[in-house]
Design a protein around this motif. Structure first.
Motif, PDB file in Angstrom:
ATOM      1  N   PRO A 447       0.855  -1.198   0.000  1.00 23.54           N
ATOM      2  CA  PRO A 447       0.000   0.000   0.000  1.00 23.54           C
ATOM      3  C   PRO A 447       0.888   1.244   0.000  1.00 23.54           C
ATOM      4  CG  PRO A 447      -0.714  -1.558   1.692  1.00 23.54           C
ATOM      5  CD  PRO A 447       0.604  -2.059   1.184  1.00 23.54           C
ATOM      6  N   ALA A 448       0.514   2.245  -0.784  1.00 22.51           N
ATOM      7  CA  ALA A 448       1.386   3.418  -0.921  1.00 22.51           C
ATOM      8  C   ALA A 448       0.587   4.631  -1.341  1.00 22.51           C
ATOM      9  CB  ALA A 448       2.487   3.136  -1.950  1.00 22.51           C
ATOM     10  N   MET A 449       1.246   5.782  -1.278  1.00 21.88           N
ATOM     11  CA  MET A 449       0.713   7.035  -1.818  1.00 21.88           C
ATOM     12  C   MET A 449       1.542   7.424  -3.034  1.00 21.88           C
ATOM     13  SD  MET A 449      -0.174   9.507   1.393  1.00 21.88           S
ATOM     14  CE  MET A 449      -0.737  10.764   0.243  1.00 21.88           C
ATOM     15  N   PHE A 450       0.901   8.071  -3.985  1.00 23.11           N
ATOM     16  CA  PHE A 450       1.637   8.582  -5.140  1.00 23.11           C
ATOM     17  C   PHE A 450       1.416  10.090  -5.246  1.00 23.11           C
ATOM     18  CE2 PHE A 450      -2.543   7.782  -7.014  1.00 23.11           C
ATOM     19  CZ  PHE A 450      -2.760   8.924  -7.765  1.00 23.11           C
ATOM     20  N   ALA A 451       2.374  10.757  -5.862  1.00 22.81           N
ATOM     21  CA  ALA A 451       2.239  12.192  -6.138  1.00 22.81           C
ATOM     22  C   ALA A 451       2.890  12.486  -7.481  1.00 22.81           C
ATOM     23  CB  ALA A 451       2.881  13.019  -5.038  1.00 22.81           C
ATOM     24  N   LEU A 452       2.108  13.014  -8.413  1.00 20.70           N
ATOM     25  CA  LEU A 452       2.660  13.555  -9.652  1.00 20.70           C
ATOM     26  C   LEU A 452       3.066  14.994  -9.359  1.00 20.70           C
ATOM     27  CD1 LEU A 452       0.915  11.142 -10.759  1.00 20.70           C
ATOM     28  CD2 LEU A 452       0.555  12.554 -12.790  1.00 20.70           C
ATOM     29  N   ARG A 453       4.302  15.325  -9.667  1.00 16.14           N
ATOM     30  CA  ARG A 453       4.795  16.674  -9.392  1.00 16.14           C
ATOM     31  C   ARG A 453       5.087  17.385 -10.717  1.00 16.14           C
ATOM     32  NH1 ARG A 453       9.527  15.995  -4.955  1.00 16.14           N
ATOM     33  NH2 ARG A 453      10.568  14.917  -6.677  1.00 16.14           N
ATOM     34  N   PHE A 454       4.420  18.506 -10.917  1.00 13.53           N
ATOM     35  CA  PHE A 454       4.648  19.354 -12.084  1.00 13.53           C
ATOM     36  C   PHE A 454       5.181  20.696 -11.581  1.00 13.53           C
ATOM     37  CE2 PHE A 454       1.138  16.527 -13.232  1.00 13.53           C
ATOM     38  CZ  PHE A 454       1.551  16.016 -14.456  1.00 13.53           C
ATOM     39  N   VAL A 455       6.422  20.999 -11.889  1.00 10.55           N
ATOM     40  CA  VAL A 455       7.024  22.271 -11.473  1.00 10.55           C
ATOM     41  C   VAL A 455       7.043  23.205 -12.679  1.00 10.55           C
ATOM     42  CG1 VAL A 455       9.040  23.394 -10.480  1.00 10.55           C
ATOM     43  CG2 VAL A 455       8.442  21.070  -9.782  1.00 10.55           C
ATOM     44  N   PHE A 456       6.470  24.383 -12.508  1.00  9.18           N
ATOM     45  CA  PHE A 456       6.308  25.319 -13.618  1.00  9.18           C
ATOM     46  C   PHE A 456       7.416  26.375 -13.622  1.00  9.18           C
ATOM     47  CE2 PHE A 456       2.168  23.544 -12.707  1.00  9.18           C
ATOM     48  CZ  PHE A 456       1.734  23.164 -13.965  1.00  9.18           C
ATOM     49  N   HIS A 457       7.635  26.928 -14.793  1.00  5.00           N
ATOM     50  CA  HIS A 457       8.635  27.979 -14.947  1.00  5.00           C
ATOM     51  C   HIS A 457       8.309  29.134 -13.999  1.00  5.00           C
ATOM     52  CE1 HIS A 457      10.841  31.312 -16.806  1.00  5.00           C
ATOM     53  NE2 HIS A 457      11.621  30.395 -17.333  1.00  5.00           N
ATOM     54  N   PRO A 458       9.322  29.772 -13.393  1.00  4.95           N
ATOM     55  CA  PRO A 458       9.058  30.846 -12.425  1.00  4.95           C
ATOM     56  C   PRO A 458       8.221  31.996 -12.956  1.00  4.95           C
ATOM     57  CG  PRO A 458      11.352  30.146 -12.307  1.00  4.95           C
ATOM     58  CD  PRO A 458      10.755  29.439 -13.481  1.00  4.95           C
ATOM     59  N   ASP A 459       8.206  32.210 -14.267  1.00  2.00           N
ATOM     60  CA  ASP A 459       7.425  33.325 -14.824  1.00  2.00           C
ATOM     61  C   ASP A 459       5.926  33.032 -14.904  1.00  2.00           C
ATOM     62  OD1 ASP A 459       9.717  34.765 -15.145  1.00  2.00           O
ATOM     63  OD2 ASP A 459       9.921  34.390 -17.303  1.00  2.00           O
ATOM     64  N   LEU A 460       5.525  31.777 -14.706  1.00  2.00           N
ATOM     65  CA  LEU A 460       4.123  31.395 -14.888  1.00  2.00           C
ATOM     66  C   LEU A 460       3.347  31.518 -13.577  1.00  2.00           C
ATOM     67  CD1 LEU A 460       4.502  28.242 -17.180  1.00  2.00           C
ATOM     68  CD2 LEU A 460       4.472  30.663 -17.804  1.00  2.00           C
ATOM     69  N   ARG A 461       2.045  31.772 -13.720  1.00  2.00           N
ATOM     70  CA  ARG A 461       1.161  31.864 -12.549  1.00  2.00           C
ATOM     71  C   ARG A 461       0.157  30.724 -12.603  1.00  2.00           C
ATOM     72  NH1 ARG A 461      -3.534  34.873 -10.616  1.00  2.00           N
ATOM     73  NH2 ARG A 461      -4.044  35.450 -12.758  1.00  2.00           N
ATOM     74  N   VAL A 462       0.050  29.975 -11.508  1.00  3.04           N
ATOM     75  CA  VAL A 462      -0.806  28.783 -11.446  1.00  3.04           C
ATOM     76  C   VAL A 462      -1.916  29.034 -10.430  1.00  3.04           C
ATOM     77  CG1 VAL A 462      -0.859  26.284 -11.131  1.00  3.04           C
ATOM     78  CG2 VAL A 462       1.239  27.383 -11.946  1.00  3.04           C
ATOM     79  N   THR A 463      -3.165  28.804 -10.865  1.00  9.18           N
ATOM     80  CA  THR A 463      -4.319  29.008  -9.981  1.00  9.18           C
ATOM     81  C   THR A 463      -5.261  27.809 -10.067  1.00  9.18           C
ATOM     82  OG1 THR A 463      -5.437  30.238 -11.753  1.00  9.18           O
ATOM     83  CG2 THR A 463      -4.247  31.525 -10.088  1.00  9.18           C
ATOM     84  N   HIS A 464      -6.061  27.623  -9.022  1.00  9.43           N
ATOM     85  CA  HIS A 464      -6.970  26.479  -8.911  1.00  9.43           C
ATOM     86  C   HIS A 464      -8.411  26.989  -8.975  1.00  9.43           C
ATOM     87  CE1 HIS A 464      -7.499  22.293  -6.806  1.00  9.43           C
ATOM     88  NE2 HIS A 464      -8.303  22.459  -7.830  1.00  9.43           N
ATOM     89  N   HIS A 465      -9.197  26.470  -9.944  1.00  9.62           N
ATOM     90  CA  HIS A 465     -10.600  26.851 -10.079  1.00  9.62           C
ATOM     91  C   HIS A 465     -11.426  25.577 -10.244  1.00  9.62           C
ATOM     92  CE1 HIS A 465      -9.713  31.148 -10.531  1.00  9.62           C
ATOM     93  NE2 HIS A 465      -8.713  30.774 -11.311  1.00  9.62           N
ATOM     94  N   GLY A 466     -12.109  25.164  -9.184  1.00 10.14           N
ATOM     95  CA  GLY A 466     -12.943  23.959  -9.261  1.00 10.14           C
ATOM     96  C   GLY A 466     -12.116  22.722  -9.542  1.00 10.14           C
ATOM     97  N   LYS A 467     -12.465  22.015 -10.627  1.00  8.31           N
ATOM     98  CA  LYS A 467     -11.737  20.795 -10.986  1.00  8.31           C
ATOM     99  C   LYS A 467     -10.607  21.056 -11.972  1.00  8.31           C
ATOM    100  CE  LYS A 467     -15.699  17.699 -10.296  1.00  8.31           C
ATOM    101  NZ  LYS A 467     -16.569  16.670 -10.915  1.00  8.31           N
ATOM    102  N   LYS A 468     -10.362  22.328 -12.269  1.00  9.53           N
ATOM    103  CA  LYS A 468      -9.323  22.663 -13.233  1.00  9.53           C
ATOM    104  C   LYS A 468      -8.228  23.509 -12.591  1.00  9.53           C
ATOM    105  CE  LYS A 468     -12.156  22.590 -17.459  1.00  9.53           C
ATOM    106  NZ  LYS A 468     -12.614  23.387 -18.629  1.00  9.53           N
ATOM    107  N   ILE A 469      -7.047  23.345 -13.148  1.00 11.40           N
ATOM    108  CA  ILE A 469      -5.902  24.180 -12.793  1.00 11.40           C
ATOM    109  C   ILE A 469      -5.582  25.037 -14.013  1.00 11.40           C
ATOM    110  CG2 ILE A 469      -3.470  24.205 -12.105  1.00 11.40           C
ATOM    111  CD1 ILE A 469      -5.178  23.029  -9.937  1.00 11.40           C
ATOM    112  N   TYR A 470      -5.359  26.332 -13.793  1.00 10.69           N
ATOM    113  CA  TYR A 470      -5.026  27.217 -14.909  1.00 10.69           C
ATOM    114  C   TYR A 470      -3.587  27.729 -14.756  1.00 10.69           C
ATOM    115  CZ  TYR A 470      -9.919  27.224 -16.270  1.00 10.69           C
ATOM    116  OH  TYR A 470     -11.169  26.837 -16.682  1.00 10.69           O
ATOM    117  N   ILE A 471      -2.890  27.703 -15.882  1.00 11.12           N
ATOM    118  CA  ILE A 471      -1.504  28.185 -15.932  1.00 11.12           C
ATOM    119  C   ILE A 471      -1.470  29.347 -16.913  1.00 11.12           C
ATOM    120  CG2 ILE A 471       0.888  27.575 -16.449  1.00 11.12           C
ATOM    121  CD1 ILE A 471      -1.537  24.774 -15.931  1.00 11.12           C
TER     122      ILE A 471
END
Length: 523
Positions: A447-471
């Protein structure tokens, strides 16, 4: 940021040395700590260069102006002129960059007389504060880099200098050269040895100092280059930025030896020919170089100059099999893919240079979007799967290009006595639309946990809206991220260049396959 700073941060195993060399190195360290050692560095020398090499490497006008105004920018760190040369708030990597004098090119890019005066004042101040041996400032690779920078940029700051400056400058140059000739082989890694040797060869040729040593040093250079370059042209560190750095050093040495009328070792010319295509492989659509770790900003102008002076033409290859990377291109962008499993140095709650399984970078149009992406598995016992060394791992990678786009697929199985797991990753980049998709298939016998990690370029802005992520990019382009896993979080990373990271998380049941699908869609 100068590529030299990356040398201090990327993990490279020290070269193996003989017992005799290790004993001699310890004896030298004891002698160097003795106050009498300074006297042994004294001697006569001609106060002029017999040969002035050309230095074509670009600098930053903006950073040159900042130095004149009293501020040094060293990657993501900075310090003020009044705090030179050992400010306590700087990391050892930033201190190494400061003492290397790589930043002299930024003053040259400024070009005015005030920049020349500033360069001379800083050199005299360094000489005054570092007359005698010190652990960091007199480290072999740092001395080698500093001496080659002082000599290479001599025309910029010294041609118009007065006799008082020239006396102090050449006196220090010879003292450092005498020390470097004794200890250059003490540099721990192959890349650091190359920096030290690069500087020593510059001194011997340009000052005609200890000329009798040159044939032996060129023989060492031949062996050192052969030892650290793979058959496919990749550097043994597996670092794309070190690939660029080492190629630049070899181009420097080729030009210097040609200018002096000295025959170039065959390995150097061959290395330049096979290394340059891989620099093209690692080049993103923004003109920079892949990092495969925390983002490092390398000037596209530097990459351009290295490729131009290498005099190697052609399109980038699609794979570097020995170095362990793949390149997949579509009309809408490219993917750079690490296909050599490299152990995480647990705990892995940070982004680590040179580690991961099937981690990738992605750029679209002329902008870098993802600077690092991987999958982390952690068992309910607290173990990290990618930190366990397996002697029975199985790896397979397929890189396909067709009319609709580019597809990379990788499968990896690890059979460790403590924890066996399997991981598959598929990445698809569409030719016609702003469409980048992926699928992860993970199987764990615990049994384990997983995490997908996406690291974005420092110039980008990432926000969370409902079920979507906007970059969002600074110029207004927007990407939407969606996944069949709804547990998504955005975190701020405290890396060299602060950036945002998207985590897609979930649980794995023992011996049950889990599929995670995700996609980026551009507006």
């Amino acid at each position: 940021m100068s590529a030299y700073l990356h040398l201090q941060q990327w993990p490279v195993d020290p070269e193996k040395t003989s017992v005799l060399h290790a004993v001699n190195q310890k004896i030298r360290l004891v002698w160097q700590n003795n106050p009498l050692y300074s006297l042994s560095l004294s001697g006569r020398g001609t106060p002029n260069l017999k040969l002035i090499p050309s230095d074509s490497w670009p600098g930053s006008l903006t950073e040159g102006r900042q130095i004149i105004e009293g501020k040094f920018v060293l990657g993501s760190e900075s310090t003020l002129l009044q705090h030179l040369w050992y400010p306590k708030h700087l990391s050892n990597a930033a201190l190494a960059e400061l003492h290397s004098f790589e930043w002299l090119r930024n003053l040259r890019a400024h070009g005015e007389n005030i920049a020349r005066r500033t360069a001379r004042q800083l050199i005299l101040n360094w000489i005054d504060r570092n007359q005698n041996w010190q652990t960091l400032a007199w480290r072999p690779d740092i001395i080698g880099n500093r001496l080659s920078n002082w000599i290479g940029l001599y025309d910029f700051f010294c041609a118009s200098a007065d006799e008082a400056f020239r006396y102090q400058f050449f006196k220090s140059l010879y003292r450092q050269a005498r020390h470097l000739s004794r200890c250059w082989m003490d540099a721990p890694t192959s890349a650091q040895k190359l920096y030290a040797l690069h500087g020593l060869i510059h001194v011997i040729i340009c000052l005609e100092h200890e000329k009798h040593r040159l044939p032996g040093l060129l023989n060492h250079l031949d062996k050192l280059v052969s030892r650290q370059i793979f058959a496919d042209g990749g550097h043994c560190s597996r670092s794309p930025i070190l690939q660029l750095m080492v190629l630049r050093l070899l181009i420097d040495l080729k030009a210097l030896l040609r200018q002096a009328g000295i025959t170039l070792p065959n390995s150097v010319n061959h290395a330049i020919q096979i290394m340059a295509p891989l620099v093209r492989l690692f080049r993103h659509t923004d003109g920079g170089i892949a990092c495969f770790g925390p983002y490092q900003k390398i000037s596209p102008n530097l990459v351009d100059m290295v490729l131009t002076l290498s005099d190697v033409r052609g399109r980038p290859p699609q794979q570097a099999n020995e170095m362990g990377y793949e390149r997949a291109t579509a009309k809408t962008g490219l993917i750079l893919f690490n296909k050599t499993p490299t152990l995480l140095r647990s705990p892995c709650n940070n982004i680590e240079e040179g580690t991961g399984i099937f981690n990738f970078e992605w750029s679209s149009a002329k902008r870098r979007i993802i600077t690092y992406a991987d999958v982390v598995l952690q068992s309910d016992r607290g173990l990290y799967a990618q930190a366990l060394k397996s002697s029975h791992g199985h790896l397979q990678v397929r890189n396909k290009t067709h009319i609709e786009g580019a597809l990379i697929e990788g499968d990896y199985q690890s059979h460790h006595p403590t924890w066996s797991f399997a991981q598959a990753r598929s990445l698809y980049l569409n030719n016609k639309e702003l469409d980048f998709r992926g699928e992860e298939v993970v199987l764990s016998h615990l049994p384990a946990m997983f995490a997908l990690r996406f690291v974005f370029h420092p110039d980008l802005r990432v926000t969370h809206h409902g079920k979507k992520i906007y970059i969002e990019t600074p110029d207004g382009q927007r990407w939407a991220f969606m996944s069949n896993c709804t547990d998504m979080h955005i975190e701020q990373l405290d890396t060299s260049y602060p950036a945002q990271m998207l985590l897609v998380m979930g649980h794995l049941k023992a011996n049950k396959t889990k599929k995670i699908r995700w996609a980026f869609w551009g507006d």
